[in-house]
Each structure stands twice: as structure tokens, then as C-alpha cells.
Design a protein around this motif. Structure first.
Motif: not given
Length: 565
Positions: A71, A64, A58-59
């Protein structure tokens, strides 16, 4: 039957309570998870969460924005995809070791964005644990700190430029003062030396007073030059102690001897008390310890019109550090004393107790400040106890090296007795200054030596190729050929070594020198107006046996001779 229904109802109520409680707990956890997800998603820092294997699961949006990767592009990949190759491998080793121990790592990585541009990324990476205490995930909080690093680099570069500029300015000042000192010392050597010679001749009272005034004024000017040079060295960081064995009694004798003339004229009692526990020899910077003692003793004599000045030396009963010995010095006088509010100020540069235009005593206010700093470098501190109108006592302790006992006959009388074996030496003086040659010849001929003189290094080599001398006194800065080149040729011919390529001497002279000098070693002492430690070391490295600065006493030269034996 009723009892059974009641039991069932209670059981249902308990089950319902448990279900409601579980539902509330789950709702609470969902709310916390929702809140956490909002924090992650709306964070102003980039966040990446990985599984235990280090794969991104997960980001958040700001990740970004920092990296340029969406992602979807990083999902299932390692954060190492951001590496630029510019971060030191030791940083990654430290990161991995910290995380393996369950710790949180903080640091800066040089990473590369999707578009290829590089940036500095500030990171905080920590492990996340499940209910059993095992690591379930890792979370990295990332920030683009490129602008901050660039500002810091610019600031540091500015600081470095400022330091370099200051260093250059200090060097220019130091070089100027050194050159001025050299130029001033050359005539000062003649003035002071000739004055001393004149005072040893038959003079009437008026003539004696005139010449004595010239001598005292010249010596005051010389001390001023020395103080200014010392301050310059200290400010530029080029000041170092020169550690070597020396005799304590000899040093104290010299200090007392140097002030006996002044105290005799003023009718002051001058004495030195040395306790039995003082070692015969110690290791340290004899010249700088002499400078401290002379400054303090000279002040005591200067500010005492009647009474006494006493120098006391003892070794404390308490043992110093291993390999060290401590010496306590106390200078007591019956002079004018110092007011309590002035006793701390006297150790500051350019500070005097009396700053009025009508003050009775000369001085620059540098001597005590320099002495205090020198004492500090020797592990001590100068203190003062004083009562106005009754006198002062200056005390200090220095830490010196322990040395094995040996020949300690370096006192003035000891030197004179040992020098009997040197009477009638053939001495070659090499100096381009006629006044200094005349003075040196007069001083050494007065001690029954045979003296010849030449005006540069080349003439020195030419006369050496023809006859032998017991001692060469060699100036450093001369036309045609200077002292360093001269000593390199002498030692090269003595030792059968190839001469330096810079040396331009005829093959005939070189052959003659090799023939007359081979296998021997003529004592050569630098007699120069240079005073810097680096000048001294340069002369010793070149092959000289000693270094004496002008103005000089013949005892300075004799001490070098004895020290080189």
C-alpha cells in the motif's frame, strides 16, 4: 420565574435530544464506515480507491497480493503504473469516456506486476459521489483472470484447430468428389450423347427399348452425381448463387421440353401455364431455379401413372422489396400423393416416403432437400399439399432481381430460329478423349457445321496459326497444354499483350499467331467435365466466352454463343 425555569428545562431537553440523536447518527455512520472498511480489507478482490485526480489513496491487502506492490508503494501514485503496454489504446479510451460520463466501466487490462510478470486483470471501475452529487472518489475492483483467459485461449485454439481439421476434411472430400465427378462425366458424356444419337436412327422396337433404358439409367446416374456434389458444396460452405438476367419463358420451355419424352411414353398430359403478369426477364441464378423446377417436375412425372402434370407460374399482386420481383410457382399432379405424416420428412436429406427394399421408385432422397435449401437462398420455401391417391401440389415463391426488358428469345424454339445465322460454322473441337470428340463431331455435323478436331492446346494453336474458325470448343484438362493456358495465349495474341511467363511456345508459332489473330476475337467456349462454380469463373476470367459442362446438348453451346453476342 417558574415559567422561565420550565422554558429553560424544555430547551435543555430538546438540546439533549438533538445531541443524543446526532450521537446515534454518528455512531451509526461510524459502524457503517467500519463495516465498509472491513469489506474492503477482507475482500477476495483487489480494491483501489483514488481521488478525483486519479491518485491512489487506499488499497486493500488483496490488491498487494495481485500486483506485488505494498500500500505504501502505490499511495499517491496513478494506477497507470501497472500498465504493461500490451493493452490496446482503444480500451483505455473507452474506459476514460465511460467514467467521464459518470458510468461504470467493466473490462480486462493486461497489466504488469512489481516483479515484471504480466497478467490479465478483470476490472470494474465506478465513481463515488459526495452529498452534493459531485464525484469524490473512484473505486476499482480488480481480479487476476489470467488462468481463465488462458483456458479460454486454449479452448478457442482447440476449436480453431478442430474447425481447420474439419475444413481440411471437407476440402479433401470436396476435391475427391470433384475429381470423381470429372472422371465419371467424361465417359457419361459419350454414353448419354451416343444413346441420344442412336435413338434418332432407325431402330426396331426391341433395340429402341434397350437404348432408351441405357439413356434413362445414365441420366439417373448423372443426377445422382450432381446431387452428391451439391450436398458436398453446401456442407463445405462453397455454394454460391450466380446472378444474371434470364428469360422466364425460355427457362420454363426448357423444363417442359426436358420432361416431354417421359410424359409421352407414360401417356401423361404435361402443360405449362404462365400468367400475363409474369415479367419477360428477371435476374437470378437460372441454373439453380431450373434445378428446383426440374426436381419438382421430375418427381411429379415419376409418381404419376395417369392423368396430368401442370406447371403454373405467376407474379403475386403484392409488390416485393425495392428492385426485386417475386415469382410464384406451383407444380400440380394427379399422382399417388403423400401421406400427411410424411409431408415434412420428404425435405430431409436421404429421406424417402417408401424406404422398403421393394419400393417402386428409385431415388436418393437428396433432390427435395437440395431444392428446399436452394429455394431458401432465393428468399422462399417449398410447401406441399397432398392427398393419398389423388395427387400433390408443390408450391414456392422466389425473390429475383428486376431487369429491363430486352431480347427474351432464349426458349428452345427461339434458339432454333436465331441459329439460322450460325449454320455452316467452322468449329474447332479441342479434346483429348476420342469418344467425346466423335460425339461432338456427330452432333454438330448433324446441325450442318464443319468440324475439325485436335487433341490438345498446342495442336489448337498450331492449326489457328494457319486458318480461321468461327468457334472453338475447348476442353480444360488435357495433356501437353490445357485449356486455360491455351485461351490465355489466344487472347494475348488477339489483343497484342505480352504472354504469361509460364507459357512455353516457340517464337515462330507466337509470331504466326499474332499475325493471324491480331485485332480479332474468336468465340471460345469451355466444353468440360468440370462443374464447379470456381472452374466456371476461372475459365471466364481467363478469357472464354462461355462454359458448358458435359454431358451437354448442342443447345447449351448455342445459348452460350447467343449470350456472348
Amino acid at each position: 420565574m417558574i415559567s422561565l425555569v420550565s422554558t429553560l428545562c424544555c430547551a435543555l431537553l430538546c438540546l439533549l435530544y438533538l445531541l443524543l440523536r446526532c450521537f446515534a447518527q454518528r455512531r451509526k455512520e461510524q459502524q457503517q464506515l467500519f463495516l465498509f472498511s472491513k469489506v474492503v480489507e477482507q475482500s477476495a478482490s483487489g480494491i483501489a480507491i483514488t481521488d478525483p485526480a486519479g491518485k491512489i489513496i487506499h488499497t486493500n491487502p488483496f490488491f498487494s497480493e495481485i500486483t506485488g506492490y505494498s500500500a505504501a508503494e502505490v499511495l499517491g501514485k496513478s494506477p497507470s503504473m501497472l500498465k504493461s503496454g500490451k493493452t490496446d489504446a482503444a480500451v483505455y479510451n473507452e474506459l476514460r469516456q465511460t467514467l467521464d460520463k459518470g458510468g461504470t466501466w467493466k473490462g480486462i487490462l493486461i497489466n504488469r506486476r512489481k516483479d515484471g510478470s504480466e497478467y490479465y486483470e478483470g476490472n470494474t471501475i465506478c465513481p463515488l459521489y459526495d452529498d452534493s452529487g459531485a464525484i469524490s472518489h473512484y473505486m476499482a475492483i480488480k481480479n487476476d483472470v489470467t488462468h481463465r483467459i488462458e483456458l479460454e485461449n486454449q479452448f478457442n485454439a482447440g476449436i480453431m484447430r478442430a474447425m481447420e481439421s474439419a475444413e481440411q476434411a471437407n476440402q479433401v472430400k470436396s476435391d475427391f468428389l470433384t475429381n470423381m465427378s470429372h472422371e465419371i462425366r467424361t465417359p457419361m458424356n459419350a454414353i448419354i450423347g451416343m444413346s441420344r444419337l442412336a435413338l434418332d436412327t432407325r431402330l426396331d422396337k426391341e433395340q429402341y427399348h434397350y437404348i432408351e433404358t441405357v439413356l434413362s439409367s445414365s441420366e439417373f446416374l448423372l443426377s445422382l452425381i450432381n446431387d452428391i456434389l451439391d450436398v458436398s458444396k453446401m456442407e463445405s460452405g462453397h455454394f454460391e448463387l450466380v446472378i444474371a438476367p434470364f428469360a422466364v419463358a425460355g427457362l420454363l420451355d426448357e423444363v417442359i421440353e426436358s420432361l416431354s419424352f417421359q410424359t409421352h411414353d407414360k401417356g401423361i398430359s404435361l402443360s405449362c401455364v404462365v400468367e400475363d403478369n409474369v415479367p419477360l426477364q428477371v435476374g437470378g441464378d437460372e441454373n439453380r431455379l431450373r434445378q428446383i423446377l426440374f426436381n419438382l417436375m421430375n418427381n411429379a412425372v415419376k409418381f404419376t401413372e395417369h392423368g396430368f402434370v401442370v406447371l403454373h407460374c405467376a407474379a403475386p399482386e403484392r409488390e416485393a422489396a425495392e428492385g426485386k420481383t417475386a415469382l410464384n410457382f406451383m407444380i400440380e399432379d394427379s399422382g399417388i400423393g403423400i401421406a400427411p405424416d410424411k409431408q415434412e420428412l420428404i425435405f430431409e436429406k436421404f429421406t424417402q416416403v417408401d424406404t422398403s427394399s421393394t419400393r417402386a421408385f428409385e431415388g436418393t432422397g437428396l433432390g427435395l432437400a437440395i431444392s428446399q435449401q436452394l429455394c431458401g437462398w432465393m428468399g422462399g420455401k417449398i410447401t406441399v399439399a397432398s392427398v393419398l391417391g389423388q395427387g400433390s401440389t408443390f408450391s414456392f415463391t422466389v425473390l429475383l432481381d428486376k431487369v429491363s426488358s430486352g431480347d427474351t428469345s432464349f426458349a428452345i424454339e427461339g434458339i432454333k430460329s436465331k441459329l439460322e445465322e450460325f449454320r455452316g460454322m467452322r468449329i474447332l473441337l479441342v479434346d483429348d478423349n476420342k469418344a467425346n470428340l466423335f460425339l461432338a463431331r456427330a452432333l454438330f455435323e448433324k446441325d450442318n457445321h464443319q468440324v475439325e478436331e485436335v487433341v490438345n492446346g498446342l495442336e489448337c494453336l498450331e492449326i489457328l496459326s494457319e486458318r480461321h474458325f468461327d468457334l472453338i470448343l475447348l476442353d480444360i484438362q488435357m495433356p501437353v497444354m490445357g485449356g486455360i493456358t491455351t485461351i490465355e495465349i489466344i487472347r494475348g495474341c488477339e489483343e497484342g499483350r505480352e504472354l504469361p511467363s509460364k507459357v512455353i511456345v516457340s517464337s515462330e508459332l507466337t509470331a504466326a499467331l499474332r499475325l493471324t489473330l491480331a485485332g480479332g476475337h474468336i468465340p471460345v467456349i469451355a466444353l468440360t467435365a468440370h462443374v464447379r462454380d470456381e472452374d466456371r469463373q476461372c475459365c471466364l476470367d481467363a478469357g472464354m466466352d462461355g462454359f458448358v459442362s458435359k454431358p451437354f446438348h448442342t443447345s447449351d453451346v448455342y445459348r452460350c454463343i447467343l449470350g456472348s453476342d
